[in-house]
Design a protein around this motif. Structure first.
Motif, PDB file in Angstrom:
ATOM      1  N   ALA A  43       0.825  -1.208   0.000  1.00 16.69           N
ATOM      2  CA  ALA A  43       0.000   0.000   0.000  1.00 16.69           C
ATOM      3  C   ALA A  43       0.858   1.255   0.000  1.00 16.69           C
ATOM      4  CB  ALA A  43      -0.930  -0.009   1.213  1.00 16.69           C
ATOM      5  N   ARG A  44       1.946   1.226   0.741  1.00 19.15           N
ATOM      6  CA  ARG A  44       2.834   2.391   0.762  1.00 19.15           C
ATOM      7  C   ARG A  44       3.504   2.609  -0.591  1.00 19.15           C
ATOM      8  NH1 ARG A  44       5.530   1.332   6.753  1.00 19.15           N
ATOM      9  NH2 ARG A  44       4.026   2.583   7.953  1.00 19.15           N
ATOM     10  N   GLN A  45       3.904   1.518  -1.240  1.00 18.05           N
ATOM     11  CA  GLN A  45       4.484   1.658  -2.582  1.00 18.05           C
ATOM     12  C   GLN A  45       3.456   2.222  -3.556  1.00 18.05           C
ATOM     13  OE1 GLN A  45       7.200  -1.640  -4.046  1.00 18.05           O
ATOM     14  NE2 GLN A  45       6.342  -2.645  -2.238  1.00 18.05           N
ATOM     15  N   ALA A  46       2.208   1.716  -3.462  1.00 13.73           N
ATOM     16  CA  ALA A  46       1.150   2.205  -4.343  1.00 13.73           C
ATOM     17  C   ALA A  46       0.868   3.682  -4.078  1.00 13.73           C
ATOM     18  CB  ALA A  46      -0.110   1.371  -4.145  1.00 13.73           C
ATOM     19  N   GLU A  47       0.930   4.093  -2.823  1.00 11.25           N
ATOM     20  CA  GLU A  47       0.685   5.497  -2.499  1.00 11.25           C
ATOM     21  C   GLU A  47       1.824   6.382  -2.994  1.00 11.25           C
ATOM     22  OE1 GLU A  47      -1.612   7.384   1.054  1.00 11.25           O
ATOM     23  OE2 GLU A  47       0.438   7.005   1.759  1.00 11.25           O
ATOM     24  N   ARG A  48       3.062   5.914  -2.889  1.00 13.38           N
ATOM     25  CA  ARG A  48       4.180   6.693  -3.432  1.00 13.38           C
ATOM     26  C   ARG A  48       4.049   6.877  -4.937  1.00 13.38           C
ATOM     27  NH1 ARG A  48       7.274   3.780   0.504  1.00 13.38           N
ATOM     28  NH2 ARG A  48       7.885   2.202  -1.041  1.00 13.38           N
ATOM     29  N   ALA A  49       3.437   5.888  -5.607  1.00 16.53           N
ATOM     30  CA  ALA A  49       3.205   5.981  -7.054  1.00 16.53           C
ATOM     31  C   ALA A  49       1.951   6.791  -7.389  1.00 16.53           C
ATOM     32  CB  ALA A  49       3.094   4.581  -7.653  1.00 16.53           C
ATOM     33  N   LYS A  50       1.226   7.237  -6.346  1.00 18.20           N
ATOM     34  CA  LYS A  50       0.029   8.084  -6.477  1.00 18.20           C
ATOM     35  C   LYS A  50      -1.153   7.343  -7.088  1.00 18.20           C
ATOM     36  CE  LYS A  50       2.984  11.145  -5.139  1.00 18.20           C
ATOM     37  NZ  LYS A  50       3.192  11.324  -3.677  1.00 18.20           N
ATOM     38  N   SER A  88      -1.448   3.417   8.138  1.00 15.97           N
ATOM     39  CA  SER A  88      -0.088   3.574   7.604  1.00 15.97           C
ATOM     40  C   SER A  88      -0.066   4.267   6.245  1.00 15.97           C
ATOM     41  CB  SER A  88       0.599   2.210   7.499  1.00 15.97           C
ATOM     42  OG  SER A  88      -0.180   1.306   6.747  1.00 15.97           O
ATOM     43  N   THR A  89      -1.213   4.786   5.802  1.00 18.81           N
ATOM     44  CA  THR A  89      -1.300   5.553   4.556  1.00 18.81           C
ATOM     45  C   THR A  89      -2.098   6.824   4.821  1.00 18.81           C
ATOM     46  OG1 THR A  89      -3.287   4.313   3.883  1.00 18.81           O
ATOM     47  CG2 THR A  89      -1.148   3.508   3.073  1.00 18.81           C
ATOM     48  N   ARG A  90      -1.994   7.777   3.896  1.00 15.98           N
ATOM     49  CA  ARG A  90      -2.666   9.067   4.111  1.00 15.98           C
ATOM     50  C   ARG A  90      -3.610   9.471   2.984  1.00 15.98           C
ATOM     51  NH1 ARG A  90       1.433  13.695   5.123  1.00 15.98           N
ATOM     52  NH2 ARG A  90      -0.555  14.788   5.399  1.00 15.98           N
ATOM     53  N   HIS A  91      -3.327   9.010   1.772  1.00 16.86           N
ATOM     54  CA  HIS A  91      -4.079   9.511   0.609  1.00 16.86           C
ATOM     55  C   HIS A  91      -4.785   8.413  -0.187  1.00 16.86           C
ATOM     56  CE1 HIS A  91      -2.461  13.581   0.973  1.00 16.86           C
ATOM     57  NE2 HIS A  91      -1.269  13.039   1.178  1.00 16.86           N
ATOM     58  N   ILE A  92      -4.168   7.285  -0.343  1.00 20.75           N
ATOM     59  CA  ILE A  92      -4.656   6.280  -1.287  1.00 20.75           C
ATOM     60  C   ILE A  92      -6.002   5.710  -0.858  1.00 20.75           C
ATOM     61  CG2 ILE A  92      -3.506   4.275  -0.207  1.00 20.75           C
ATOM     62  CD1 ILE A  92      -2.754   3.480  -3.164  1.00 20.75           C
ATOM     63  N   PHE A 406       5.776   0.023 -10.617  1.00 16.87           N
ATOM     64  CA  PHE A 406       5.795   1.197  -9.752  1.00 16.87           C
ATOM     65  C   PHE A 406       6.840   2.223 -10.175  1.00 16.87           C
ATOM     66  CE2 PHE A 406       4.001  -1.469  -6.085  1.00 16.87           C
ATOM     67  CZ  PHE A 406       2.754  -0.879  -6.172  1.00 16.87           C
ATOM     68  N   GLU A 407       8.044   1.759 -10.438  1.00 16.58           N
ATOM     69  CA  GLU A 407       9.189   2.661 -10.580  1.00 16.58           C
ATOM     70  C   GLU A 407       9.421   3.167 -11.999  1.00 16.58           C
ATOM     71  OE1 GLU A 407      12.498   0.539  -8.925  1.00 16.58           O
ATOM     72  OE2 GLU A 407      11.509   0.263  -6.969  1.00 16.58           O
ATOM     73  N   LEU A 413       3.690   6.967 -17.588  1.00 11.81           N
ATOM     74  CA  LEU A 413       2.321   7.410 -17.830  1.00 11.81           C
ATOM     75  C   LEU A 413       2.133   8.858 -17.364  1.00 11.81           C
ATOM     76  CD1 LEU A 413       0.387   4.190 -16.776  1.00 11.81           C
ATOM     77  CD2 LEU A 413       0.522   5.137 -19.082  1.00 11.81           C
ATOM     78  N   ALA A 414       2.774   9.194 -16.236  1.00  9.26           N
ATOM     79  CA  ALA A 414       2.687  10.567 -15.730  1.00  9.26           C
ATOM     80  C   ALA A 414       3.367  11.540 -16.691  1.00  9.26           C
ATOM     81  CB  ALA A 414       3.317  10.647 -14.345  1.00  9.26           C
TER      82      ALA A 414
END
Length: 435
Positions: A43-50, A88-92, A406-407, A413-414
């Motif tokens: 989940a943290r990796q997914a959130e870092r990827a937005k 442990s996440t804030r946005h996703i 992720f990386e 795409l962004a």
């Protein structure tokens, strides 16, 4: 579809890269799949990827025979797991799954609204009718698909009524006046239907961020009718661009007929990807993943889906609809049966071609095998053709495939303007662009 419209991308928290021989890799972390820390890292990796959201599928049964050589389909309870991930996440976004066939709507409404409060507006609810598990809930057999979706429709109506029964505005919390809430605004629903009888009201208020987004995960005719009427998004099984385009057109047509905006429902096919630094490495990943599926197992899968035994057909025998019996009345997954029949009608594959198809070995999902550049080209093609509004990431083969996603793939795409670089909101509704 506007080609400049950004994609909606979610990640399945089912560890699909452990499928087949994937769990045997040294870096698989297979021993940790029942640990919350395993999913916290994802989940943290997914959130870092937005990403827009993480999504936890669920099943209510365990085919024990699958556990001898693979992790199978067991897993942590979605709502409990996602409540832990909220810390442990804030946005996703956090999309949980509930079976309308087995779950009382009051319980589902309360759990989803609780997750919405715990996550501060990031909850989503994926409503499924389930394809297995009847014996665990006192039923002799699974109800027919049409009955399950009729129940799902009523279930969704009741859940929404319960959310509305205790509006957040009813919370006064006036310390000076000594009034905590306004009881006149908290009302029973007194629902009396064909499947449910529910008095209400719900015992907690709605979170002040708008209604929880609803997702549906089926592509049968009954499933599409349900999605057109109730869903904000559909997790679609679509093995190729043509199938996804057709599904999207069918869904939008259904939405128009009942007065909904066709753009209100996001079509999100599952993208099962095997990414590597070279195409040959990616092909090896795919072969290794499915090496455990014997020819006999593939024939058995076709027979279960189509009701025909092809074991004695010549490998170069073309398969046409005229060779197939009428669609079975009771099948485990009407969605996958319809996908396979559509493929046969469109392409008339040989037996040898059919047993290698993703509809047989990958449950009907879009499969991408290659480099990050290969995946980018496919995503662009689907997007520009209007075949999707985004996708659900289903990593395959190895953890390396997931890291490349992720990386490298998401940043590419962004760069194209097709995905966000930063979150612009804090709730799932904002991520999905629901007004």
């Amino acid at each position: 579809m506007h080609v400049d419209k950004q994609l909606c991308i979610g990640l399945s928290l089912s560890p699909t890269w452990l499928k087949g021989a994937g769990w045997r890799r040294e870096d698989s972390r297979a021993e940790q799949i029942f640990s919350s820390s395993f999913y916290t890292d994802l989940a943290r990796q997914a959130e870092r990827a937005k990403l827009d959201f993480v999504f936890k599928p669920d099943v209510m049964a365990l085919p024990v025979e699958t556990l001898e050589r693979s992790p199978g389909f067991g897993g942590l309870d979605p709502s409990l797991l996602l409540a832990a991930l909220a810390q442990s996440t804030r946005h996703i976004g956090l999309v949980t799954t509930v079976s309308s066939t087995f779950t009382p709507p009051y319980l589902a409404a309360r759990q989803a609204q609780s997750l919405n409060w715990i996550s501060q507006g990031r909850a989503g609810l994926n409503i499924v009718t389930a394809i297995d598990g009847a014996a665990n809930f006192g039923l002799r057999d699974m109800p027919p698909s049409e009955e399950r979706y009729a129940k799902a429709t009523e279930f969704t109506q009741v859940v929404r009524q319960l959310w509305n029964s205790f509006p957040g505005e009813a919370m006064i919390v006036d310390r000076n006046a000594g009034q905590f809430a306004d009881p006149s605004r908290i009302l029973p629903i007194d629902h009396q239907g064909n499947f449910f009888r529910v008095q209400g009201p719900l015992n907690l208020p709605t979170y002040p961020a708008g209604e929880i987004p609803l997702i549906q995960a089926g592509a049968s005719a009954a499933g599409l009718d349900f999605a057109a009427a109730a869903a904000d998004g559909i997790f679609a099984a679509a093995p190729d661009m043509a199938a996804s385009f057709q599904l999207r057109q069918s869904l939008q047509s259904r939405a128009r007929k009942i007065g909904r905006s066709p753009e209100a429902i996001r079509v999100l096919p599952g993208m099962h990807f095997f990414l590597a630094h070279t195409r040959n490495e990616a092909l090896d990943l795919h072969r290794e993943t499915h090496a455990h599926l014997s020819v006999e197992q593939r024939y058995a899968s076709i027979q279960a889906l189509l009701g025909i035994d092809m074991r004695h057909f010549a490998p170069d025998q073309p398969i046409t609809l005229s060779l197939l019996p009428d669609p079975p009345v009771a099948v485990r997954s009407r969605t996958h049966t319809d996908l396979l029949r559509t493929l046969i009608e469109r392409e008339q594959p040989t037996v040898q071609e059919l047993i290698a198809r993703p509809e047989v070995v990958n449950s009907g999902h879009w499969v991408v095998i290659g480099t990050v550049e290969d995946a980018l080209k496919e995503i662009l093609a689907w997007h520009e053709a209007g075949a999707m509004d985004g996708f659900i990431a289903l990593p395959g083969g190895s953890s390396t495939s997931l890291q490349l996603f992720f990386e490298e793939l998401i940043p590419r795409l962004a760069e194209r303007g097709l995905f966000r670089r930063e979150y612009k909101g804090n709730t799932l509704r904002e991520h999905l662009g629901i007004v």
